[in-house]
Design an enzyme around this catalytic site. Structure first.
Site, PDB file in Angstrom:
ATOM      1  CB  THR A   1      -3.754   1.666  -5.479  1.00 15.71           C
ATOM      2  OG1 THR A   1      -4.856   0.884  -5.922  1.00 15.71           O
ATOM      3  CG2 THR A   1      -2.655   1.634  -6.520  1.00 15.71           C
TER       4      THR A   1
ATOM      5  CE1 TYR B   1      -2.953  -9.992 -17.165  1.00 13.44           C
ATOM      6  CE2 TYR B   1      -3.572 -12.005 -16.017  1.00 13.44           C
ATOM      7  CZ  TYR B   1      -2.825 -11.357 -16.983  1.00 13.44           C
ATOM      8  OH  TYR B   1      -1.980 -12.066 -17.769  1.00 13.44           O
TER       9      TYR B   1
ATOM     10  CE1 TYR C   1     -10.292   3.703  -7.480  1.00 11.70           C
ATOM     11  CE2 TYR C   1      -9.020   1.976  -6.400  1.00 11.70           C
ATOM     12  CZ  TYR C   1      -9.064   3.163  -7.108  1.00 11.70           C
ATOM     13  OH  TYR C   1      -7.903   3.789  -7.457  1.00 11.70           O
TER      14      TYR C   1
ATOM     15  NE  ARG D   1      -3.735   2.741  -9.852  1.00 11.84           N
ATOM     16  CZ  ARG D   1      -2.410   2.651  -9.734  1.00 11.84           C
ATOM     17  NH1 ARG D   1      -1.799   1.509 -10.009  1.00 11.84           N
ATOM     18  NH2 ARG D   1      -1.702   3.682  -9.337  1.00 11.84           N
TER      19      ARG D   1
ATOM     20  CE  LYS E   1     -10.050   6.435  -5.330  1.00 13.79           C
ATOM     21  NZ  LYS E   1      -8.808   5.808  -4.803  1.00 13.79           N
TER      22      LYS E   1
ATOM     23  CB  ILE F   1     -11.061   8.247  -1.992  1.00 13.26           C
ATOM     24  CG1 ILE F   1     -12.416   7.946  -1.338  1.00 13.26           C
ATOM     25  CG2 ILE F   1      -9.997   7.268  -1.498  1.00 13.26           C
ATOM     26  CD1 ILE F   1     -12.953   6.559  -1.592  1.00 13.26           C
TER      27      ILE F   1
END
Length: 362
Positions: free
Chosen positions: A104, A167, A191, A196, A219, A258
């Site tokens: 990202t 999404y 992740y 998000r 993460k 991270i």
């Protein structure tokens, strides 16, 4: 060979009950359901042991400071590889152990897959012997995630970073199947960033996937309680929140971070991860970290690196620079922390609005 007759463009075989003309004898045959072609979802681990930078999952699990590296651009929107190489070199010199390429922060979401894999390959080719290269090859499409991960390992990346499908969210079983499709290919970091993706990766999913020998860890951006839940069960965790990483590392068992902030102050972030509990340094860094995340990442980071003079002030839309008052605030933060702690060697400056290039076609 059985006779085949066409009726109005419709293809009929021997199981058809129709007769070609009135009065003809009818042939009765048992109807059989069409058989769907199923392609086995089998992905064997890569056997290309001659790849010079091939690494073991245990080597990935030991990493403490991983920088989600920024991708700089030329005025026409193409990659500025000269500036990118300088950024990677500064990470190596100041103690980062690995970089996330095309995450990202690196704006992988604004890249074509050709750009994405090229940048991973370039990073491995130039720096793979000095720093671990972790390619962000995740996608909300399992097909794309599989293809990109195959390509990423083929060009030599040491590990893959994978997000859950965002999404167009899937079920828990779908999430597990998605990750199981890519885990056999090589060392993998999951992740989890529900802010998000819109969907949490539940602990049950992670615990199930952790049985894979290629599962390196996760993460995690949910917080300290989740970090502690995993680490107490032997699962490797990297904090995904720079403002929490010190406490996650030293109080809750995280292996490391991270980081976005380490793009700017890799040496200080290394101290935070390697030097034991260091609450005074953590407190000192918090104003910078807060500034970096007032707007969605990587808007502030891109602005900061441009003002430090280490990248050109070029933004791929839809990202735009921070407003002028925020740019002034960054200069004050640099002065308070000390310019010597930041990447680059130019004087920090406040850029004007007309100094920036905004690129929509590239």
């Amino acid at each position: 060979m059985d006779a085949v007759t066409s009726y109005g463009g419709v293809f009929l075989g021997e199981s058809t009950v129709l007769s070609p003309r009135r009065g003809a004898s009818r042939r009765i045959a048992r109807w059989k359901s069409p058989q769907v072609a199923v392609i086995p979802n089998v992905h064997l681990p890569m056997r290309s042991y001659e790849v010079k930078n091939r690494t073991k999952t245990e080597d990935i699990k030991a990493l403490r400071l991983i920088t989600a590296i920024k991708t700089p651009y030329l005025p026409d929107g193409r990659f500025d590889l000269e500036a990118y190489d300088d950024l990677i070199n500064m990470q190596i010199v100041q103690g980062a152990e690995a970089v996330i390429v095309g995450g990202t922060t690196g704006e992988g979401q604004l890249m074509s897959w050709d750009e994405h894999i090229m940048l991973i390959g370039h990073t491995v080719n130039c720096f793979g012997a000095s720093i671990k290269v972790i390619g962000n090859t995740g996608s909300n499409s399992t097909r794309e995630a599989i293809h990109a991960t195959e390509q990423g390992f083929a060009v030599g990346m040491h590990a893959a970073l994978h997000i859950n499908p965002y999404y167009g969210k899937t079920s828990i079983n779908g999430m597990i199947s998605h990750f199981e499709s890519i885990l056999p290919m090589g060392p993998t970091i999951l992740y989890n960033v529900p802010s998000r993706t819109g969907q949490d990766i539940p602990p049950g999913v992670v615990q199930s996937l952790a049985k894979s020998p290629n599962f390196a860890g996760i993460k995690e951006c949910v917080g300290h309680d989740r970090v502690k839940q995993y680490t107490s069960g032997g699962i490797v965790v990297w904090s995904g929140n720079d403002d929490e990483c010190h406490d996650s590392r030293w109080n809750f068992g995280a292996t490391g971070v991270i980081s976005v902030t380490s793009n700017l102050v890799p040496g200080l972030m290394r101290e935070l991860m390697f030097s034991g509990k260091y609450p005074s340094l953590n407190l000192k860094l918090l104003p910078l970290i807060k500034w970096l995340f007032d707007e969605p990442n990587p808007i502030a980071l891109n602005t900061a690196l441009a003002q430090l003079g280490v990248v050109r002030p070029v933004f791929r839309l839809p990202y735009v620079p921070l407003p002028h008052p925020k740019r002034v605030q960054f200069v004050k933060i640099v002065q308070e922390l000390g310019r010597e702690h930041f990447v680059g060697d130019k004087e920090v400056q406040v850029l004007d609005d007309n100094d920036f290039f905004l690129v929509g076609r590239y």
